[in-house]
Design an enzyme around this catalytic site. Structure first.
Site, PDB file in Angstrom:
ATOM      1  N   GLU A  36      -3.055  24.010  57.782  1.00  0.00           N
ATOM      2  CA  GLU A  36      -3.491  25.076  58.704  1.00  0.00           C
ATOM      3  C   GLU A  36      -2.552  26.278  58.605  1.00  0.00           C
ATOM      4  OE1 GLU A  36      -4.512  23.602  62.653  1.00  0.00           O
ATOM      5  OE2 GLU A  36      -6.131  22.408  61.806  1.00  0.00           O
TER       6      GLU A  36
ATOM      7  N   GLU B  30      -9.238  16.903  58.206  1.00  0.00           N
ATOM      8  CA  GLU B  30      -9.190  16.646  59.656  1.00  0.00           C
ATOM      9  C   GLU B  30     -10.602  16.798  60.200  1.00  0.00           C
ATOM     10  OE1 GLU B  30      -6.145  18.563  62.000  1.00  0.00           O
ATOM     11  OE2 GLU B  30      -4.685  18.377  60.359  1.00  0.00           O
TER      12      GLU B  30
HETATM   13  O1  AHR Z   1      -4.927  16.539  64.649  1.00  0.00           O
HETATM   14  C1  AHR Z   1      -4.257  17.315  65.589  1.00  0.00           C
HETATM   15  C2  AHR Z   1      -3.937  18.708  65.088  1.00  0.00           C
HETATM   16  O2  AHR Z   1      -5.115  19.421  64.879  1.00  0.00           O
HETATM   17  C3  AHR Z   1      -3.224  18.790  63.763  1.00  0.00           C
HETATM   18  O3  AHR Z   1      -1.866  18.636  63.871  1.00  0.00           O
HETATM   19  C4  AHR Z   1      -3.567  20.174  63.303  1.00  0.00           C
HETATM   20  O4  AHR Z   1      -3.579  20.293  61.908  1.00  0.00           O
HETATM   21  C5  AHR Z   1      -4.902  20.459  63.938  1.00  0.00           C
HETATM   22  O5  AHR Z   1      -4.927  21.674  64.580  1.00  0.00           O
END
Ligand code: AHR
Length: 509
Positions: free
Chosen positions: A177, A308
């Protein structure tokens, strides 16, 4: 009144792209009780453990054929300095985990512990390196420490810490991110950084890295386009330069706002449908990002990695807001089933997906009780288990000629039946979800190009969508044999009660 019948045609002899087992991947961050208290309880724990790694967690995940595990973050990855997590535990420096609860991290779970965990799980490691607050040298040294054979400064350090042989590490994330917690960079600035970091993350010996550049959030197609353009030298030659081999994407199912995401267990039918509309968006997003990638890489050499995904609810009342601990209901299971159907349809470009996260955080497979230590398998866990036969199977296209039943949900239209199929080793596996909260449906599978035998079906459902598992009722939502499957002249008729997930497995005769 009889329920609707939905015909679905599957040509069992026409194989589509292979569904990589890595679409069933996982994610473990130093966040809340995911690592400490989840995977890792320490050697002095009363719970059965190997070097501090909780063995019942390992057994439960091995039963899913867990293919890979992403670590150490997430946002944590971009403030993690790996050298703090090696050597004697009592000499490791501690740090503050500023992203997640502002708690002190003692670095007792570090590189060696993570690699031991992967070995116990039989899973491939996916390491997410620090671009946001680290250096190119730091990341390059980590690769050398892990993967180099022979003699070198990092090899000597690894050996001094008790590991002679290098590990095999393929998946390597170049930050996380980077448009947000990983450095708040612009797309072009990060794309140039990804080339630089990718350059110095070397292949040592025959250990070939698969470098994954930190990709877009949700529908930020411009980010994907910038990374594809910067990767360079694709065009007609179809020969991507070796700076990075894949781009990531993050998408969470959040039906509310980021300030008030909704409750994990207290919700009504309207909230449920709103959730499914958000979950179904994954198809639009994978299509959109794939389309952008196709413009620069029509040969599909560059992978898309959804590292994710999952539901994100308000934390459970009374728990640390920075720990992201949430319960998991039948609704979450249906979100997972729907995602997998979409993943299977995108198997030509989507090479990996990692649910966030595996234990005690967000849409977890496993919840552990902080007091008594009891381990609970969530409804989502059961979807991963019921679907594991799709791993490395050839996808089979599913056509619904009469159209898929749908519901209007505000301005959106939600298709309420979702089906995907695959074949492997002379067997077919069909996964089906009925997302309607109230109406049952029959799916009539018209199986062409082969006949099936030894049909076995299982169902995951409950009286209420809010049903979930706890230490007191661990089997409230668990798969059971499904009897409502009948042979027809052309295949099988499968009854799907309201809000149910069903798998049918059969041998090709
Ligand atoms: O999964 C939780 C968080 O969500 C992670 O650390 C981040 O990459 C995303 O914003």
């Amino acid at each position: 009144m009889s329920n609707a019948v939905v015909p679905a045609i599957i040509n069992v002899d026409v194989e589509g792209p292979v569904i990589s087992r890595h679409l069933y991947g996982h994610f473990a961050e130093h966040l809340g009780r995911c690592i400490y208290g989840g995977f890792y309880v320490g050697e002095d724990s009363d719970l059965p453990n190997a070097g501090g790694i909780r063995l019942d967690v390992v057994d439960a995940l091995r039963a899913l054929n867990i293919p890979n595990l992403r670590w150490p973050g997430g946002c944590f990855a971009d403030e993690y300095h790996w050298m703090d997590g090696i050597g004697p535990k009592d000499q490791r420096p501690s740090m503050v985990n500023t992203h997640w609860g502002n708690v002190e991290e003692n670095n007792h779970f570090g590189t060696h512990e993570f690699m031991a965990l992967c070995e116990l799980l039989g899973a491939e490691p996916y390491i997410s390196g620090n671009v946001g607050s680290g250096t190119v040298k730091e990341m390059s040294d980590w690769v050398e420490y892990l993967t180099r054979e022979g003699d070198s400064p990092m090899v000597r350090l690894r050996k001094a810490n008790g590991r002679d042989k290098p590990w095999r590490v393929r998946f390597w994330g170049l930050g996380n991110e980077t448009w947000g917690c990983g450095g708040n960079m612009t797309a072009q600035h990060y794309a140039d950084e990804a080339r630089r970091y990718g350059t110095y993350c070397r292949d040592h010996g025959d250990n070939k890295l698969y470098r994954i550049a930190a990709g877009a959030n949700t529908d930020d197609y411009a980010w994907t386009e910038t990374l594809m353009k910067t990767l360079g030298s694709l065009g007609c030659a179809y020969r991507p330069q070796p700076f990075y081999q894949a781009l990531s994407l993050h998408y969470y199912t959040v039906p509310g706002t980021w300030q008030d995401k909704g409750d994990a267990t207290v919700f009504d039918t309207g909230d449920y449908y709103a959730t499914m509309v958000q979950a179904a968006r994954i198809d639009e997003l994978l299509t959109g990002h794939s389309n952008v990638m196709d413009c620069y890489d029509p040969g599909k050499k560059v992978g898309l990695v959804l590292d994710e995904w999952g539901t994100w609810w308000n934390v459970e009342p009374g728990t640390n807001p920075g720990f992201l601990y949430q319960q998991n209901t039948l609704r979450d299971a249906l979100v997972a089933g729907l995602h997998f159907d979409v993943f299977h349809r995108h198997a030509d470009r989507l090479v990996m997906a990692n649910i966030a996260q595996t234990v005690n955080v967000l849409q977890a497979m496993i919840l552990t009780d902080p007091d008594c230590g009891a381990l609970v398998l969530t409804p989502t866990y059961h979807v991963f288990e019921m679907n594991k036969g799709h791993q490395d199977a050839a996808s089979l296209r599913v056509d619904v000629p009469s159209g898929v039943p749908a519901r209007e949900v505000g301005p959106a239209r939600l298709e309420t039946v979702s089906v995907s199929a695959s074949r492997k080793d002379g067997r077919v596996l069909v996964s089906m979800s009925n997302l309607d909260a109230a109406e049952a449906v029959d799916v009539e599978l018209d199986l062409r190009g082969g006949t099936v035998a030894d049909v076995r079906s299982r169902i995951l459902t409950a009286e209420k969508l809010q049903a979930h598992n706890t230490p007191e009722t661990p089997g409230a939502v668990a798969p059971r044999p499904h009897e409502q499957v009948t042979a027809t002249a052309t295949g099988l008729r499968v009854h799907l009660p309201a809000h149910s997930f069903v798998t049918v497995e059969a041998r090709l005769a």
